[in-house]
Design an enzyme around this catalytic site. Structure first.
Site, mmCIF file in Angstrom:
data_model
loop_
_atom_site.group_PDB
_atom_site.id
_atom_site.type_symbol
_atom_site.label_atom_id
_atom_site.label_comp_id
_atom_site.label_asym_id
_atom_site.label_seq_id
_atom_site.Cartn_x
_atom_site.Cartn_y
_atom_site.Cartn_z
ATOM 1 N N GLY A 14 -17.312 33.695 -23.233
ATOM 2 C CA GLY A 14 -18.752 33.762 -23.469
ATOM 3 C C GLY A 14 -19.472 32.427 -23.491
ATOM 4 O O GLY A 14 -20.480 32.281 -24.194
ATOM 5 N N SER A 15 -19.023 31.456 -22.688
ATOM 6 C CA SER A 15 -19.758 30.177 -22.693
ATOM 7 C C SER A 15 -21.143 30.350 -22.051
ATOM 8 O O SER A 15 -22.105 29.688 -22.460
ATOM 9 C CB SER A 15 -18.953 29.063 -22.011
ATOM 10 O OG SER A 15 -18.882 29.258 -20.627
ATOM 11 N N ASN A 16 -21.255 31.248 -21.085
ATOM 12 C CA ASN A 16 -22.590 31.519 -20.518
ATOM 13 C C ASN A 16 -23.470 32.239 -21.536
ATOM 14 O O ASN A 16 -24.674 31.972 -21.632
ATOM 15 C CB ASN A 16 -22.468 32.332 -19.228
ATOM 16 C CG ASN A 16 -22.169 31.446 -18.031
ATOM 17 O OD1 ASN A 16 -23.034 30.703 -17.566
ATOM 18 N ND2 ASN A 16 -20.931 31.496 -17.550
ATOM 19 N N LYS A 67 -15.517 56.540 -15.003
ATOM 20 C CA LYS A 67 -16.263 55.284 -14.912
ATOM 21 C C LYS A 67 -17.773 55.558 -15.047
ATOM 22 O O LYS A 67 -18.500 54.824 -15.707
ATOM 23 C CB LYS A 67 -15.949 54.627 -13.561
ATOM 24 C CG LYS A 67 -16.636 53.303 -13.372
ATOM 25 C CD LYS A 67 -16.192 52.597 -12.095
ATOM 26 C CE LYS A 67 -17.090 51.394 -11.879
ATOM 27 N NZ LYS A 67 -16.819 50.630 -10.696
ATOM 28 N N ILE A 95 -19.746 47.023 -11.887
ATOM 29 C CA ILE A 95 -20.723 47.849 -12.605
ATOM 30 C C ILE A 95 -20.866 49.219 -11.931
ATOM 31 O O ILE A 95 -21.016 49.311 -10.720
ATOM 32 C CB ILE A 95 -22.088 47.124 -12.620
ATOM 33 C CG1 ILE A 95 -21.957 45.775 -13.319
ATOM 34 C CG2 ILE A 95 -23.161 47.956 -13.305
ATOM 35 C CD1 ILE A 95 -21.454 45.846 -14.733
ATOM 36 N N ASN A 109 -26.275 38.610 -12.552
ATOM 37 C CA ASN A 109 -24.881 38.181 -12.672
ATOM 38 C C ASN A 109 -24.783 36.716 -12.293
ATOM 39 O O ASN A 109 -25.563 36.220 -11.474
ATOM 40 C CB ASN A 109 -23.998 39.007 -11.724
ATOM 41 C CG ASN A 109 -22.524 38.648 -11.849
ATOM 42 O OD1 ASN A 109 -21.997 38.511 -12.957
ATOM 43 N ND2 ASN A 109 -21.856 38.464 -10.714
ATOM 44 N N HIS A 111 -22.118 33.986 -10.662
ATOM 45 C CA HIS A 111 -20.875 33.960 -9.887
ATOM 46 C C HIS A 111 -20.511 32.507 -9.576
ATOM 47 O O HIS A 111 -21.372 31.745 -9.115
ATOM 48 C CB HIS A 111 -21.053 34.756 -8.591
ATOM 49 C CG HIS A 111 -19.796 34.820 -7.791
ATOM 50 N ND1 HIS A 111 -18.760 35.649 -8.125
ATOM 51 C CD2 HIS A 111 -19.389 34.106 -6.704
ATOM 52 C CE1 HIS A 111 -17.768 35.463 -7.271
ATOM 53 N NE2 HIS A 111 -18.121 34.530 -6.394
HETATM 54 C C1 GRF Z 1 -17.848 32.254 -15.350
HETATM 55 O O1 GRF Z 1 -17.189 31.352 -14.517
HETATM 56 C C2 GRF Z 1 -18.737 33.160 -14.547
HETATM 57 O O2 GRF Z 1 -19.246 32.553 -13.398
HETATM 58 C C3 GRF Z 1 -17.789 34.272 -14.140
HETATM 59 O O3 GRF Z 1 -16.974 34.459 -15.260
HETATM 60 C C4 GRF Z 1 -16.891 33.245 -16.007
HETATM 61 C C5 GRF Z 1 -17.287 33.575 -17.407
HETATM 62 O O4 GRF Z 1 -17.168 32.463 -18.265
HETATM 63 N N1 GRF Z 1 -18.546 35.445 -13.744
HETATM 64 P P1 GRF Z 1 -17.777 32.537 -19.729
HETATM 65 O O5 GRF Z 1 -17.136 33.743 -20.400
HETATM 66 O O6 GRF Z 1 -19.252 32.671 -19.621
HETATM 67 O O7 GRF Z 1 -17.363 31.263 -20.394
#
Ligand code: GRF
Length: 217
Positions: A14-16, A67, A95, A109, A111
């Protein structure tokens, strides 16, 4: 004006998600993070939600008969909260249609590659194996395909000869944390318009700067 309610789906560290929390707390984003939904009871993203007083739900596919049923449930949880934007922050599942239909052009999303190159898993390794000199990350709307939806923002980084999957991932991740909040901001300000699968951004001054790798000499 009422703040945009955002629902975040994440499966892992979850760093994003953290970058989005920080952007909301600093005032860069005028949003309310209404909920974190995770498919992984051990996701570190849950700790981040707790620390910042964000509600969370663990919803695993095993609890559902199909699903479609799984994603219908997630969709109704988000609708109950009047979520206006769904953000996939490292959600490691494709999804399902019920969620895409309910939130058409309202799911973002991130990527870790310059789409349409290297969709799917291990994009950073794919980039290294292919020998590209520039890679990066992409924020896009989610459609029924795998990483195929309309592209909103991209950031490019150099790929170095000595890169491993880890070093390239780290270089790309720094920019993920910048462009994901940027894309959410553009969405929340109503500045994104999807016209025949392309995103037009209102009120942007584009420049002609480019990166070359190796640098021009
Ligand atoms: C990131 O590299 C994102 O681009 C990909 O999954 C990873 C998630 O990283 N979709 P985080 O959990 O947000 O740290």
């Amino acid at each position: 004006m009422e703040r945009l309610k955002v629902g975040v789906l994440a499966s892992g560290r979850g760093s994003n998600f953290q970058a989005i929390i920080d952007s909301a707390e600093s005032g860069y984003l005028n949003i309310e993070i209404a909920i974190l939904i995770t498919d992984n009871p051990a996701a570190f993203a849950i700790d981040r939600a707790k620390k910042h007083g964000i509600s969370y739900l663990v919803v695993t596919p095993e609890q559902f008969s199909s699903k479609d049923a799984y994603f219908s449930h997630i969709s109704s949880e988000l609708q109950k909260l009047k979520v206006g934007l769904v953000v996939l922050a490292g959600f490691m599942r494709i999804i399902g249609k019920p969620l895409i239909k309910a939130f058409r052009n309202k799911i973002l999303n991130i990527h870790p590659a310059l789409l349409p190159a290297f969709p799917g898993l291990h994009s950073q390794k794919q980039a290294i194996d292919h020998g590209v000199k520039i890679s990066g990350c992409t924020v896009h709307f989610v459609d029924e395909g795998m990483d195929t939806g309309p592209i909103i923002v991209q950031a490019a980084v150099p790929v170095k000869d000595a890169d491993s999957e880890d070093t390239l991932s780290e270089r790309i991740l720094k920019f993920e944390h910048k462009i994901f909040p940027q894309a959410i901001k553009l969405f929340s300000e109503g500045r994104l318009e999807v016209i025949s699968n392309k995103v037009q951004i209102k009120g942007i001054l584009f420049d002609d700067k480019a990166i070359t790798n190796p640098p021009l000499s």
